[in-house]
Design an enzyme around this catalytic site. Structure first.
Site, PDB file in Angstrom:
ATOM      1  CG  HIS A 109     -38.823 -35.083 -52.498  1.00 21.99           C
ATOM      2  ND1 HIS A 109     -39.775 -35.342 -51.549  1.00 21.99           N
ATOM      3  CD2 HIS A 109     -39.373 -34.195 -53.354  1.00 21.99           C
ATOM      4  CE1 HIS A 109     -40.872 -34.631 -51.808  1.00 21.99           C
ATOM      5  NE2 HIS A 109     -40.657 -33.930 -52.915  1.00 21.99           N
TER       6      HIS A 109
ATOM      7  CE  LYS B  85     -47.544 -28.278 -54.006  1.00 19.56           C
ATOM      8  NZ  LYS B  85     -46.972 -29.463 -54.547  1.00 19.56           N
TER       9      LYS B  85
ATOM     10  NE  ARG C 273     -44.250 -35.888 -59.486  1.00 16.66           N
ATOM     11  CZ  ARG C 273     -45.006 -35.330 -58.546  1.00 16.66           C
ATOM     12  NH1 ARG C 273     -45.207 -35.944 -57.413  1.00 16.66           N
ATOM     13  NH2 ARG C 273     -45.561 -34.154 -58.745  1.00 16.66           N
TER      14      ARG C 273
ATOM     15  CB  SER D 164     -45.154 -34.981 -50.201  1.00 14.80           C
ATOM     16  OG  SER D 164     -43.775 -34.939 -50.434  1.00 14.80           O
TER      17      SER D 164
HETATM   18  O1  PNS Z   1     -42.647 -29.391 -53.402  1.00 16.08           O
HETATM   19  P1  PNS Z   1     -43.464 -28.354 -54.112  1.00 16.08           P
HETATM   20  O2  PNS Z   1     -44.599 -27.903 -53.238  1.00 16.08           O
HETATM   21  O3  PNS Z   1     -43.906 -28.810 -55.462  1.00 16.08           O
HETATM   22  O4  PNS Z   1     -42.506 -27.077 -54.327  1.00 16.08           O
HETATM   23  C1  PNS Z   1     -42.977 -25.938 -54.986  1.00 16.08           C
HETATM   24  C2  PNS Z   1     -42.001 -24.745 -54.785  1.00 16.08           C
HETATM   25  C3  PNS Z   1     -41.795 -24.486 -53.316  1.00 16.08           C
HETATM   26  C4  PNS Z   1     -40.674 -25.102 -55.428  1.00 16.08           C
HETATM   27  C5  PNS Z   1     -42.625 -23.513 -55.499  1.00 16.08           C
HETATM   28  O5  PNS Z   1     -43.931 -23.349 -55.055  1.00 16.08           O
HETATM   29  C6  PNS Z   1     -41.841 -22.233 -55.262  1.00 16.08           C
HETATM   30  O6  PNS Z   1     -40.788 -22.051 -55.829  1.00 16.08           O
HETATM   31  N1  PNS Z   1     -42.367 -21.361 -54.379  1.00 16.08           N
HETATM   32  C7  PNS Z   1     -41.719 -20.131 -53.992  1.00 16.08           C
HETATM   33  C8  PNS Z   1     -42.501 -18.885 -54.424  1.00 16.08           C
HETATM   34  C9  PNS Z   1     -42.068 -18.437 -55.789  1.00 16.08           C
HETATM   35  O7  PNS Z   1     -40.925 -18.158 -56.057  1.00 16.08           O
HETATM   36  N2  PNS Z   1     -43.061 -18.384 -56.694  1.00 16.08           N
HETATM   37  C10 PNS Z   1     -42.841 -18.051 -58.075  1.00 16.08           C
HETATM   38  C11 PNS Z   1     -42.523 -19.304 -58.857  1.00 16.08           C
HETATM   39  S1  PNS Z   1     -42.321 -18.939 -60.555  1.00 16.08           S
END
Ligand code: PNS
Length: 169
Positions: free
Chosen positions: A17, A41, A91, A128
């Site tokens: 990150h 998640k 990644r 993570s």
């Molecule tokens: O570190 P992560 O868990 O991979 O991050 C994922 C994250 C938080 C970037 C993604 O889940 C997100 O943007 N969530 C917010 C909800 C949202 O906008 N959902 C629609 C995505 S198209």
């Protein structure tokens, strides 16, 4: 002024990150690192405040970074904060399907583009969730996370006095 948004769960922030945040900070005037309040998640290991604090400490050498949190749709946060672009790290090919879908959905909802940075090879295996699992069972993750995060993981799993949101440690 061009503002980028690096969103994530950051539970906890890894060197992968940090690499993406540092490289984004060279391309944009300001980078907002946005920690999601309730990642879907998994149940979080660290509280929102702890995840934010660890990010603040790990990025204190960068002058154009702001750490925020968000809940709800990412694009709503992005619009409210005048964000010009979302930046994500890729990644491997396995990341691509979901990231492409999210980028297209976010573009459709808001017109905001997503820029992908290729993860530096030395970090391409890092996540993570793997870091949490290895640290939980006493494995050495010191080369995979910032020093302050390693200290918190050791403290959390060795002393068993976690500030974690997760029940069992
Ligand atoms: O570190 P992560 O868990 O991979 O991050 C994922 C994250 C938080 C970037 C993604 O889940 C997100 O943007 N969530 C917010 C909800 C949202 O906008 N959902 C629609 C995505 S198209």
């Amino acid at each position: 002024m061009r503002t980028a948004l690096c969103p994530g769960s950051f539970d906890p922030v890894t060197l992968g990150h940090l690499d993406i945040i540092e490289r984004s900070s060279r391309h944009f005037d300001e980078v907002i690192v946005a920690v999601i309040r309730n990642p879907q998640k998994t149940q979080s290991l660290f509280s929102l405040e702890d995840r934010q604090q660890m990010l603040k400490e790990a990025t204190q050498h960068l002058s154009n970074i702001r750490i925020e949190f968000f809940k709800g749709l990412l694009v709503d946060f992005a619009r409210d904060h005048g964000v010009d672009a979302i930046v994500k790290g890729l990644r491997a090919v396995s990341d691509f399907d979901q990231e492409l879908q999210m980028a297209q959905m976010n573009q459709r909802l808001s017109g905001i583009d997503t820029f992908f940075l290729s993860t530096s090879p030395q970090h391409s295996f890092l996540s993570s969730s793997l870091v949490r699992e290895v640290a939980r069972f006493g494995g050495d993750v010191s080369g995979m996370v910032p020093g302050n995060v390693n200290d918190r993981l050791v403290e959390t799993f060795q002393n068993g006095r976690s500030t974690a949101a997760e029940g069992e440690v």
